[in-house]
Design an enzyme around this catalytic site. Sequence first.
Site, PDB file in Angstrom:
ATOM      1  N   VAL A  63      50.855 -78.793 -42.973  1.00  0.00           N
ATOM      2  CA  VAL A  63      50.104 -79.953 -43.217  1.00  0.00           C
ATOM      3  C   VAL A  63      48.603 -79.712 -43.069  1.00  0.00           C
ATOM      4  O   VAL A  63      47.804 -80.415 -43.414  1.00  0.00           O
ATOM      5  CB  VAL A  63      50.518 -81.107 -42.387  1.00  0.00           C
ATOM      6  CG1 VAL A  63      51.899 -81.577 -42.720  1.00  0.00           C
ATOM      7  CG2 VAL A  63      50.386 -80.813 -40.831  1.00  0.00           C
ATOM      8  N   TYR A 156      44.916 -83.233 -27.521  1.00  0.00           N
ATOM      9  CA  TYR A 156      46.188 -84.139 -28.190  1.00  0.00           C
ATOM     10  C   TYR A 156      45.588 -85.623 -27.949  1.00  0.00           C
ATOM     11  O   TYR A 156      46.044 -86.443 -28.917  1.00  0.00           O
ATOM     12  CB  TYR A 156      47.268 -84.086 -27.443  1.00  0.00           C
ATOM     13  CG  TYR A 156      48.738 -84.560 -27.696  1.00  0.00           C
ATOM     14  CD1 TYR A 156      49.204 -84.131 -28.842  1.00  0.00           C
ATOM     15  CD2 TYR A 156      48.815 -85.733 -27.038  1.00  0.00           C
ATOM     16  CE1 TYR A 156      50.332 -84.701 -29.324  1.00  0.00           C
ATOM     17  CE2 TYR A 156      50.245 -86.463 -27.667  1.00  0.00           C
ATOM     18  CZ  TYR A 156      51.014 -86.011 -28.496  1.00  0.00           C
ATOM     19  OH  TYR A 156      51.961 -86.560 -29.055  1.00  0.00           O
ATOM     20  N   THR A 191      62.726 -84.343 -26.977  1.00  0.00           N
ATOM     21  CA  THR A 191      62.669 -83.402 -28.049  1.00  0.00           C
ATOM     22  C   THR A 191      62.272 -82.233 -27.688  1.00  0.00           C
ATOM     23  O   THR A 191      61.691 -82.065 -26.606  1.00  0.00           O
ATOM     24  CB  THR A 191      61.683 -83.851 -29.086  1.00  0.00           C
ATOM     25  OG1 THR A 191      60.377 -83.770 -28.819  1.00  0.00           O
ATOM     26  CG2 THR A 191      62.182 -85.509 -29.527  1.00  0.00           C
TER      27      THR A 191
END
Length: 251
Positions: A63, A156, A191
């Site tokens: 991306v 982040y 996850t």
Amino acid sequence: MSSGDLDGRVAVVTGAASGIGRAAAEALAAAGAVVALLDRNAIQQDSVAALGARGALAFQADVTSEAELEAAFADIAERLGAPDILVNSAGLAIRRPAVELAVADWDRVLAVNMTGTFLACRIAARRMAAARGGAIVNVSSIMGFSGGGLYPNISYQASKGAVVNMTRALAVEWASSGIRVNAVAPTYVRTPFIRPILEDPELLGRIEAMTPLGRIAEPAEVASAILFLAGPGASMITGHTLPVDGGFLAV
């Protein structure tokens, strides 16, 4: 949403190899969409077939590369049709104290989380505007609204905060083209992305104690919110970021 609500819709999901992206692809496929799973890592075709979706295909692209994304979207359009739905789930975190974070690592995180989201949005929107509009759902984070405090994660947090306001700005800019742009802001989700946290009982316990519902989220719970924002039930919703956080941000 039930099976068939998205029949005939083409959905592109970035970061679809695992985690929230994979769960979103499964939810969209179950609702009837034809899903293009896009990831920088190769996705095995038998994994795609496991979705049980008619015509689901895997595509490989980074991306952060506009050229790779352009080529992937052109391939998707040729093989499946113009995208009606885009889910931007590709993400990266490098957890370092701000005074120790290398500028190269800062750049890497922003390239994936912020610039990658922008590039995919822009490429998809050009095709959506030429067709009949569409829906974009970006994946931000509770850290787009919070300074954290559990451990330093400045790049982040900054990048996910940018996604929140990018979502607002693009929603306003593209509304006249029939394109809705929303986002979800998940809490910590079970996850591989947060494996170090899952393997640290003390830290995981602190997160659960800070969350009114007392637990972290499952990928399918975030996917359900994405599915809602991408679907016809959210036809009057744009520019909104929906926390999926068990009340974390309400405290």
